[in-house]
Motif scaffolding. Structure first.
Motif, PDB file in Angstrom:
ATOM      1  N   GLN A 157       0.826  -1.209   0.000  1.00 45.30           N
ATOM      2  CA  GLN A 157       0.000   0.000   0.000  1.00 45.30           C
ATOM      3  C   GLN A 157       0.862   1.261   0.000  1.00 45.30           C
ATOM      4  N   TRP A 158       1.967   1.225   0.742  1.00 43.63           N
ATOM      5  CA  TRP A 158       2.882   2.365   0.720  1.00 43.63           C
ATOM      6  C   TRP A 158       3.451   2.576  -0.676  1.00 43.63           C
ATOM      7  N   GLU A 159       3.832   1.471  -1.306  1.00 43.68           N
ATOM      8  CA  GLU A 159       4.405   1.561  -2.655  1.00 43.68           C
ATOM      9  C   GLU A 159       3.401   2.181  -3.626  1.00 43.68           C
ATOM     10  N   LEU A 197      10.746   0.723  -2.400  1.00 37.35           N
ATOM     11  CA  LEU A 197       9.734   0.027  -1.606  1.00 37.35           C
ATOM     12  C   LEU A 197       9.427  -1.348  -2.188  1.00 37.35           C
ATOM     13  N   GLY A 228       1.493   0.446   9.833  1.00 37.17           N
ATOM     14  CA  GLY A 228       0.399   0.654   8.902  1.00 37.17           C
ATOM     15  C   GLY A 228      -0.760   1.411   9.538  1.00 37.17           C
ATOM     16  N   ILE A 286       0.824   5.100  10.167  1.00 36.09           N
ATOM     17  CA  ILE A 286       1.015   5.854   8.918  1.00 36.09           C
ATOM     18  C   ILE A 286       0.086   5.288   7.845  1.00 36.09           C
ATOM     19  N   VAL A 312      -2.165   5.081   4.553  1.00 38.28           N
ATOM     20  CA  VAL A 312      -2.037   5.741   3.251  1.00 38.28           C
ATOM     21  C   VAL A 312      -3.151   5.283   2.324  1.00 38.28           C
TER      22      VAL A 312
END
Length: 266
Positions: A185-187, A201, A250, A253, A255
Motif C-alpha cells: 500500500q505504501w508503494e 519500496l 500501517g 502511517i 495511506v
C-alpha cells in the motif's frame, strides 16, 4: 477446476468440442514440458537437500553459529523444500495435461495456439521472484481485515493436519501477508514522479518476502512446536517481529493509493 469442466471434458463439450479452430490439440508437447520441469525440480531438491537437513535445527552446532549463518540456513532450508513441492505439482500438472483435461482453450493470436494452463498449480519463477505477498478474500465493497486473513490461514492449517508446526506456520503467514500488504500500500501511494522511491519500496517488499517466507516455513517442515520455536528464537524471532512492526506502522502511517490523472478523468 469444477465438476462442470470435468463433465464437458468427458462428453467432448465446451472448449473440448470440435470448432472452427479445430479439435482439441495434442497434449504431448505440453506434457513433455511439464515433465522436464518436474525433472529439473527433483534434481534441484536432490542436490540441495543433503546440505540442508532439518535435523541440523536441533544440532548444538547450529545454535553455536552466528545470527546471519542461522538466518541464511533457515532461508536455504525453505528454498530447498519448495523444490520438492514444485516437483509434485509439476507431475500432477503433466498427468492432467496428458489426459486432455488441462486444455484451456485457444489464444486470440493468428494462428490460434492452445493454452494448457487449466491444471497449472504454481508459477515457479513468479513465486521465487515475487515482489510481495498480497491476497484479497472479502465480501464486495468491503476491505480485507487481519482477522479475516487469520481465520482463512487457520482453516488452512487445520486442513493440512493438526500439527503444532502447521498451526504456527499459517498464523505466522497471516502476519507475513498483513505486513506485506502495508509495504504494498505504501508503494502504491507513492506518486509516479517518485519512481526511485517506488522501486525502493518494491525491492524492500521483495527482500521482506524472501526473508519472512522462508523463516516462517520452518514450522511447516519440522511440524514440532519445540523445534519450530527453537528455530524462530535462534534468530530472535525476526520474521515475526518484522511483520508485527509493519502492521503497527500501517495503523500509525495509513495511506491511500495515489490516483493517476487518467483514472480521475474517467
Amino acid at each position: 477446476m469444477f465438476s462442470t469442466d470435468y463433465l464437458d471434458w468427458a462428453e467432448g463439450n465446451g472448449i473440448w468440442a470440435h470448432s472452427e479452430k479445430g479439435p482439441s490439440p495434442s497434449p504431448y508437447v505440453a506434457t513433455l514440458c511439464a515433465l522436464v520441469q518436474a525433472a529439473f525440480c527433483m534434481a534441484m531438491y536432490l542436490n540441495l537437500a543433503p546440505y540442508h537437513p532439518l535435523s541440523w535445527f536441533t544440532d548444538p552446532a547450529y545454535h553455536e553459529c552466528g545470527f546471519w549463518r542461522k538466518l541464511s540456513y533457515q532461508y536455504m532450508s525453505g528454498f530447498t523444500m519448495w523444490w520438492k513441492y514444485y516437483f509434485i505439482w509439476s507431475i500432477s500438472e503433466a498427468a492432467i495435461i496428458i489426459s486432455g483435461l488441462g486444455f484451456n482453450g485457444w489464444t486470440e493470436s493468428s494462428p490460434p495456439k492452445p493454452k494448457w494452463d487449466q491444471a497449472k498449480v504454481v508459477d515457479i519463477l513468479g513465486f521465487e521472484l515475487a515482489k510481495n505477498v498480497y491476497e484479497r478474500l472479502v465480501k464486495k465493497r468491503k476491505k480485507p481485515g487481519f482477522f479475516q486473513l487469520l481465520a482463512t490461514q487457520t482453516v488452512s492449517a487445520v486442513w493440512h493436519g493438526l500439527y503444532p508446526g502447521y498451526i504456527i506456520f499459517f498464523v505466522q503467514s497471516a502476519l507475513m501477508i498483513a505486513g506485506s500488504r502495508v509495504l504494498y500500500q505504501w508503494e502504491k501511494a507513492i506518486p509516479s514522479n517518485m519512481g526511485l522511491v517506488k522501486k525502493a519500496l518494491a525491492l524492500m517488499n521483495f527482500v521482506y518476502t524472501l526473508l519472512v517466507l522462508n523463516y516462517s516455513c520452518v514450522g511447516f517442515m519440522v511440524l514440532s512446536k519445540q523445534e519450530t520455536l527453537a528455530s524462530y528464537g535462534s534468530v530472535y524471532y525476526i520474521g515475526t517481529i518484522l511483520p508485527v512492526a509493519l502492521i503497527m506502522l500501517g495503523y500509525i502511517i495509513p495511506v491511500k493509493p495515489a490516483r493517476s490523472k487518467d483514472r480521475k478523468e474517467k
